[in-house]
Design a protein around this motif. Structure first.
Motif, PDB file in Angstrom:
ATOM      1  N   LYS A 125       2.634   5.782  -8.396  1.00 24.80           N
ATOM      2  CA  LYS A 125       3.981   6.370  -8.717  1.00 24.80           C
ATOM      3  C   LYS A 125       4.966   5.467  -9.619  1.00 24.80           C
ATOM      4  O   LYS A 125       5.201   4.501  -9.474  1.00 24.80           O
TER       5      LYS A 125
ATOM      6  N   GLY B 104      -1.613  -1.166  -4.144  1.00 23.76           N
ATOM      7  CA  GLY B 104      -2.891  -0.417  -3.881  1.00 23.76           C
ATOM      8  C   GLY B 104      -2.664   0.860  -3.097  1.00 23.76           C
ATOM      9  O   GLY B 104      -1.730   1.119  -2.646  1.00 23.76           O
ATOM     10  N   THR B 105      -3.857   1.601  -2.700  1.00 24.93           N
ATOM     11  CA  THR B 105      -3.716   2.544  -1.556  1.00 24.93           C
ATOM     12  C   THR B 105      -3.603   1.814  -0.172  1.00 24.93           C
ATOM     13  O   THR B 105      -3.637   0.694  -0.088  1.00 24.93           O
ATOM     14  N   PHE B 106      -3.235   2.728   0.687  1.00 27.22           N
ATOM     15  CA  PHE B 106      -3.321   2.241   2.119  1.00 27.22           C
ATOM     16  C   PHE B 106      -4.404   1.344   2.449  1.00 27.22           C
ATOM     17  O   PHE B 106      -4.321   0.285   3.002  1.00 27.22           O
TER      18      PHE B 106
ATOM     19  N   GLU C 292      -6.702   0.011   0.416  1.00 27.93           N
ATOM     20  CA  GLU C 292      -6.887  -1.034  -0.271  1.00 27.93           C
ATOM     21  C   GLU C 292      -5.933  -2.236   0.216  1.00 27.93           C
ATOM     22  O   GLU C 292      -6.445  -3.439   0.552  1.00 27.93           O
TER      23      GLU C 292
ATOM     24  N   ALA D 131      -5.471   6.738   6.866  1.00 18.75           N
ATOM     25  CA  ALA D 131      -5.525   6.756   5.377  1.00 18.75           C
ATOM     26  C   ALA D 131      -6.145   5.383   5.321  1.00 18.75           C
ATOM     27  O   ALA D 131      -6.876   4.885   4.369  1.00 18.75           O
ATOM     28  N   ALA D 132      -5.459   4.286   6.038  1.00 21.95           N
ATOM     29  CA  ALA D 132      -5.648   2.800   5.891  1.00 21.95           C
ATOM     30  C   ALA D 132      -7.095   2.495   6.356  1.00 21.95           C
ATOM     31  O   ALA D 132      -7.752   1.653   5.807  1.00 21.95           O
TER      32      ALA D 132
ATOM     33  N   GLY E  71       0.682  -1.227   0.014  1.00 16.97           N
ATOM     34  CA  GLY E  71       0.086  -0.037  -0.257  1.00 16.97           C
ATOM     35  C   GLY E  71       0.842   1.279  -0.086  1.00 16.97           C
ATOM     36  O   GLY E  71       1.774   1.443   0.747  1.00 16.97           O
ATOM     37  N   SER E  72       0.239   2.223  -0.697  1.00 16.28           N
ATOM     38  CA  SER E  72       1.125   3.479  -0.929  1.00 16.28           C
ATOM     39  C   SER E  72       0.152   4.711  -1.043  1.00 16.28           C
ATOM     40  O   SER E  72      -1.091   4.459  -1.337  1.00 16.28           O
ATOM     41  N   ARG E  73       0.734   5.851  -0.552  1.00 19.35           N
ATOM     42  CA  ARG E  73      -0.042   7.030  -0.697  1.00 19.35           C
ATOM     43  C   ARG E  73      -0.577   7.198  -2.301  1.00 19.35           C
ATOM     44  O   ARG E  73      -1.639   7.861  -2.624  1.00 19.35           O
ATOM     45  N   ASP E  74       0.443   6.795  -2.788  1.00 25.18           N
ATOM     46  CA  ASP E  74       0.064   6.971  -4.201  1.00 25.18           C
ATOM     47  C   ASP E  74       0.773   5.825  -5.078  1.00 25.18           C
ATOM     48  O   ASP E  74       1.968   5.705  -5.719  1.00 25.18           O
ATOM     49  N   PRO E  75      -0.027   4.756  -5.541  1.00 22.21           N
ATOM     50  CA  PRO E  75       0.241   3.591  -5.985  1.00 22.21           C
ATOM     51  C   PRO E  75       0.473   3.541  -7.219  1.00 22.21           C
ATOM     52  O   PRO E  75       0.985   2.602  -8.058  1.00 22.21           O
TER      53      PRO E  75
END
Lengths: 223, 223
Positions: A43, A60-62, A64, A87-88, A37-41
């Protein structure tokens, strides 16, 4: 499933730095179904990694990744922990084993860092308080990420120190560490042991700074 | 002088518990001129030890031992440190290498103890602030006293972690550790490293409690 020790699981790794990537790749190498998971998947550097070393891992996002995982790994910078959890979605951690690999490092005074959370508290405890329904286990925070999987030094195998309040969760982490090649995992007790484990990280960092090298780790000798 | 590495020195050890006795006997075994300091140097259990294991060691008050030593060792309980220094006379520490072996353990909540000094401070730093003209080196606080001299475990030799502000004092302590049989001494930096070393003591104590045994110690693996 590489060696039959652990059933294939869905793993969510929050954080795409070196720690998150190493652990995501480690879980994938053992046959698990991993989402990072990333703030900006989207990137580019993440996409590039996913098409190379990270092959077979989803991003995915945090939220997801946290929803995906039956077991979750917190691997963002210590200072970003709270934001990443928000965020998660705290509900996505409920009832799950959550491995906290993070260290609350404060580099504002330069090198070496000091702990940004200390005294009668630690980041591990804060994470557990923030996620009271999760089973937080501190692990992987006292060793360099190149040693997360199949750890070995010239002088022998290091010891993984862990801490957490839930015995079942610690047994799960112990099993996955064994699956990662750790022959020696030592449990120092409840999650307040994060105070010691995070301090040991500072010692590890200071030793690395003095050595100008990062190929070192602690082993517990017994008997 | 056992092996010619260090010139015979006058050593003052403050504290007659297990830590003080082990170190006093260790220095004596290496040919040094040792005085052990006590609040009550006439107490029967000390006199008995001096006529047996402690043969060849003198006993005196804290002030007499502090005056005697060119190199001093603080080996009282952490909570008694301030009182012992006051009794010994802060001037008697001036310009000297002072080995701080102590841990600020708070057992008021039962076992395991927690640190009574933590956050952005440590007992080592307090000792250095109390004795600004002394050269304080934290050492011997992360290992059990049976291993102070000729340390050995089944799995190898442990690492002595030290910290202090004065490089010359740390070199002296490194030499005497070598004389005591320590092949691996690792300097983690300035005296504020006592924060980490005292936390490592807590980890060591927790591990001992879980094991129900105290024959364990840490080794730094490299390369």
């Amino acid at each position: 499933m590489a060696n039959g020790r652990l059933a294939q699981s869905r793993i969510g790794v929050l954080g795409t730095g070196a720690v998150g990537r190493c652990l995501a790749a480690g879980f994938r190498s053992r046959g698990h179904d991993v989402m990072i998971g990333s703030r900006d998947p989207a990137k580019p550097e993440l996409r590039e990694w996913l098409s190379g070393e990270g092959a077979g891992i989803e991003a995915g996002t945090f939220a997801e990744a946290a929803e995906h995982g039956e077991l979750l790994v917190l691997a963002v910078l210590g200072e970003a922990a709270e934001e990443a959890i928000t965020a998660a979605g705290p509900d996505n951690f409920s009832g799950k084993v959550v491995i906290d690999t993070m260290n609350p490092l404060d580099f504002s005074g330069g090198f070496p860092p000091k702990l940004s959370i200390s005294g009668e508290d630690s980041l591990g405890e804060r994470v557990q308080r923030t996620l009271p329904d999760a089973k937080v286990v501190k692990a992987f925070n006292t060793i360099g990420n190149p040693y997360f999987v199949d750890p070995a030094f010239t002088g022998g195998e290091p010891t993984m120190l862990i801490a957490g309040d839930d015995e079942g969760a610690k047994a799960t982490v112990r099993d996955l560490l064994a699956d990662f090649g750790w022959s020696d995992t030592v449990d120092i007790g409840g999650i307040e042991g994060s105070r010691e484990l995070e301090a040991i990280c500072i010692a590890w960092v200071k030793i690395g700074g003095a050595r100008g090298a990062w190929d070192h780790g602690f082993k517990l000798l017994v008997g």
